[in-house]
Design a protein around this motif. Structure first.
Motif, PDB file in Angstrom:
ATOM      1  N   ASP A  89      40.396  58.864  39.538  1.00 24.56           N
ATOM      2  CA  ASP A  89      39.853  60.093  40.114  1.00 24.56           C
ATOM      3  C   ASP A  89      38.333  60.095  40.138  1.00 24.56           C
ATOM      4  N   HIS A  90      37.711  59.592  39.071  1.00 22.54           N
ATOM      5  CA  HIS A  90      36.252  59.627  38.961  1.00 22.54           C
ATOM      6  C   HIS A  90      35.569  58.410  39.584  1.00 22.54           C
ATOM      7  N   PHE A  91      36.237  57.274  39.616  1.00 25.52           N
ATOM      8  CA  PHE A  91      35.639  56.026  40.096  1.00 25.52           C
ATOM      9  C   PHE A  91      36.586  55.305  41.057  1.00 25.52           C
ATOM     10  N   PRO A  92      36.948  55.937  42.159  1.00 26.53           N
ATOM     11  CA  PRO A  92      37.949  55.335  43.049  1.00 26.53           C
ATOM     12  C   PRO A  92      37.514  54.010  43.673  1.00 26.53           C
ATOM     13  N   GLU A  93      36.233  53.829  43.919  1.00 28.96           N
ATOM     14  CA  GLU A  93      35.759  52.577  44.530  1.00 28.96           C
ATOM     15  C   GLU A  93      35.900  51.396  43.577  1.00 28.96           C
ATOM     16  N   LEU A  94      35.806  51.656  42.285  1.00 30.54           N
ATOM     17  CA  LEU A  94      35.950  50.584  41.306  1.00 30.54           C
ATOM     18  C   LEU A  94      37.318  49.915  41.419  1.00 30.54           C
ATOM     19  N   CYS A  95      38.315  50.697  41.717  1.00 30.62           N
ATOM     20  CA  CYS A  95      39.678  50.165  41.839  1.00 30.62           C
ATOM     21  C   CYS A  95      39.811  49.197  43.013  1.00 30.62           C
ATOM     22  N   LYS A  96      38.905  49.287  43.974  1.00 30.10           N
ATOM     23  CA  LYS A  96      38.947  48.419  45.161  1.00 30.10           C
ATOM     24  C   LYS A  96      38.118  47.146  44.982  1.00 30.10           C
ATOM     25  N   ALA A  97      37.330  47.069  43.903  1.00 29.46           N
ATOM     26  CA  ALA A  97      36.411  45.946  43.714  1.00 29.46           C
ATOM     27  C   ALA A  97      37.152  44.676  43.312  1.00 29.46           C
ATOM     28  N   ASP A  98      36.741  43.551  43.903  1.00 25.93           N
ATOM     29  CA  ASP A  98      37.269  42.248  43.506  1.00 25.93           C
ATOM     30  C   ASP A  98      36.631  41.832  42.184  1.00 25.93           C
ATOM     31  N   PHE A  99      37.393  41.161  41.340  1.00 21.49           N
ATOM     32  CA  PHE A  99      36.869  40.699  40.062  1.00 21.49           C
ATOM     33  C   PHE A  99      37.636  39.466  39.611  1.00 21.49           C
ATOM     34  N   LEU A 100      37.111  38.852  38.583  1.00 20.99           N
ATOM     35  CA  LEU A 100      37.744  37.694  37.959  1.00 20.99           C
ATOM     36  C   LEU A 100      37.780  37.949  36.461  1.00 20.99           C
ATOM     37  N   ASP A 101      38.953  37.859  35.851  1.00 22.26           N
ATOM     38  CA  ASP A 101      39.096  37.972  34.405  1.00 22.26           C
ATOM     39  C   ASP A 101      39.106  36.580  33.798  1.00 22.26           C
ATOM     40  N   MET A 102      38.507  36.443  32.630  1.00 23.80           N
ATOM     41  CA  MET A 102      38.507  35.161  31.932  1.00 23.80           C
ATOM     42  C   MET A 102      38.334  35.380  30.444  1.00 23.80           C
ATOM     43  N   VAL A 103      38.704  34.380  29.670  1.00 29.28           N
ATOM     44  CA  VAL A 103      38.517  34.396  28.224  1.00 29.28           C
ATOM     45  C   VAL A 103      37.758  33.126  27.853  1.00 29.28           C
ATOM     46  N   LEU A 104      36.634  33.310  27.162  1.00 24.51           N
ATOM     47  CA  LEU A 104      35.880  32.164  26.670  1.00 24.51           C
ATOM     48  C   LEU A 104      36.343  31.843  25.256  1.00 24.51           C
ATOM     49  N   GLU A 105      36.472  30.561  24.986  1.00 28.95           N
ATOM     50  CA  GLU A 105      36.909  30.058  23.685  1.00 28.95           C
ATOM     51  C   GLU A 105      35.712  29.412  22.983  1.00 28.95           C
ATOM     52  N   PRO A 106      35.810  29.163  21.675  1.00 31.35           N
ATOM     53  CA  PRO A 106      34.707  28.498  20.977  1.00 31.35           C
ATOM     54  C   PRO A 106      34.315  27.194  21.669  1.00 31.35           C
ATOM     55  N   GLY A 107      33.032  27.034  21.889  1.00 33.84           N
ATOM     56  CA  GLY A 107      32.511  25.842  22.549  1.00 33.84           C
ATOM     57  C   GLY A 107      32.349  25.978  24.053  1.00 33.84           C
ATOM     58  N   ASP A 108      32.882  27.051  24.644  1.00 34.46           N
ATOM     59  CA  ASP A 108      32.754  27.271  26.093  1.00 34.46           C
ATOM     60  C   ASP A 108      31.351  27.777  26.423  1.00 34.46           C
ATOM     61  N   MET A 109      30.871  27.366  27.586  1.00 27.42           N
ATOM     62  CA  MET A 109      29.606  27.870  28.120  1.00 27.42           C
ATOM     63  C   MET A 109      29.866  28.331  29.551  1.00 27.42           C
ATOM     64  N   LEU A 110      29.225  29.421  29.932  1.00 21.06           N
ATOM     65  CA  LEU A 110      29.387  29.969  31.275  1.00 21.06           C
ATOM     66  C   LEU A 110      28.022  30.294  31.843  1.00 21.06           C
ATOM     67  N   TYR A 111      27.703  29.714  32.989  1.00 21.49           N
ATOM     68  CA  TYR A 111      26.468  30.047  33.694  1.00 21.49           C
ATOM     69  C   TYR A 111      26.697  31.302  34.521  1.00 21.49           C
ATOM     70  N   LEU A 112      25.806  32.277  34.368  1.00 19.95           N
ATOM     71  CA  LEU A 112      25.883  33.525  35.134  1.00 19.95           C
ATOM     72  C   LEU A 112      24.576  33.674  35.906  1.00 19.95           C
ATOM     73  N   PRO A 113      24.644  33.622  37.226  1.00 18.15           N
ATOM     74  CA  PRO A 113      23.425  33.784  38.010  1.00 18.15           C
ATOM     75  C   PRO A 113      22.887  35.211  37.930  1.00 18.15           C
ATOM     76  N   LYS A 114      21.653  35.370  38.308  1.00 19.54           N
ATOM     77  CA  LYS A 114      21.012  36.684  38.346  1.00 19.54           C
ATOM     78  C   LYS A 114      21.851  37.649  39.167  1.00 19.54           C
ATOM     79  N   GLY A 115      21.972  38.887  38.695  1.00 23.77           N
ATOM     80  CA  GLY A 115      22.679  39.915  39.451  1.00 23.77           C
ATOM     81  C   GLY A 115      24.088  40.075  39.022  1.00 23.77           C
TER      82      GLY A 115
END
Length: 119
Positions: free
Chosen positions: A93-119
């Motif tokens: 009800d409060h954030f209807p557009e959020l429900c339409k947003a594409d996303f990716l779920d992930m779990v990082l484990e010990p020793g994992d590294m993830l590059y995240l670009p600006k933004g």
């Protein structure tokens, strides 16, 4: 700064400096939905970290704070709403557009590294 030797490649780019930050948290620690104005390399040392990543193109659907304060890169959607919201439709009800947003779920484990670009 003398404890950590920075490889030359991290100084590439137009700004040529490194921002070092370390965050520690116990089991169950949550981070608000946000974007960073700089690149990141996220390193998981112990335990697991669940991440939900949204592409920058979805920014209009993420309800950023528009108050001009220091948290304007954070969403108005609280972490607890995200974690429980899909199961109980808490934010539709409060954030209807959020429900339409594409996303990716992930779990990082010990020793994992993830590059995240600006933004």
């Amino acid at each position: 700064e003398t404890d950590i030797i920075m490889p030359d490649f991290v100084h590439c780019g137009s700004q040529g400096h490194v921002r070092r930050q370390i965050f520690f948290g116990p089991r169950g620690t949550v981070t608000p939905l946000h974007s960073d104005p700089y690149e990141n390399v996220f390193c998981q040392v112990v335990g697991q970290k669940y991440l939900r990543l949204y592409p920058p193109s979805e920014a209009p659907r993420l309800y950023s704070r528009s108050d001009g304060g220091s948290l304007q890169n954070n969403s108005r959607v609280e972490p607890e709403d995200l974690l429980a919201g899909e199961d109980v439709s808490a934010f539709t009800d409060h954030f209807p557009e959020l429900c339409k947003a594409d996303f990716l779920d992930m779990v990082l484990e010990p020793g994992d590294m993830l590059y995240l670009p600006k933004g």
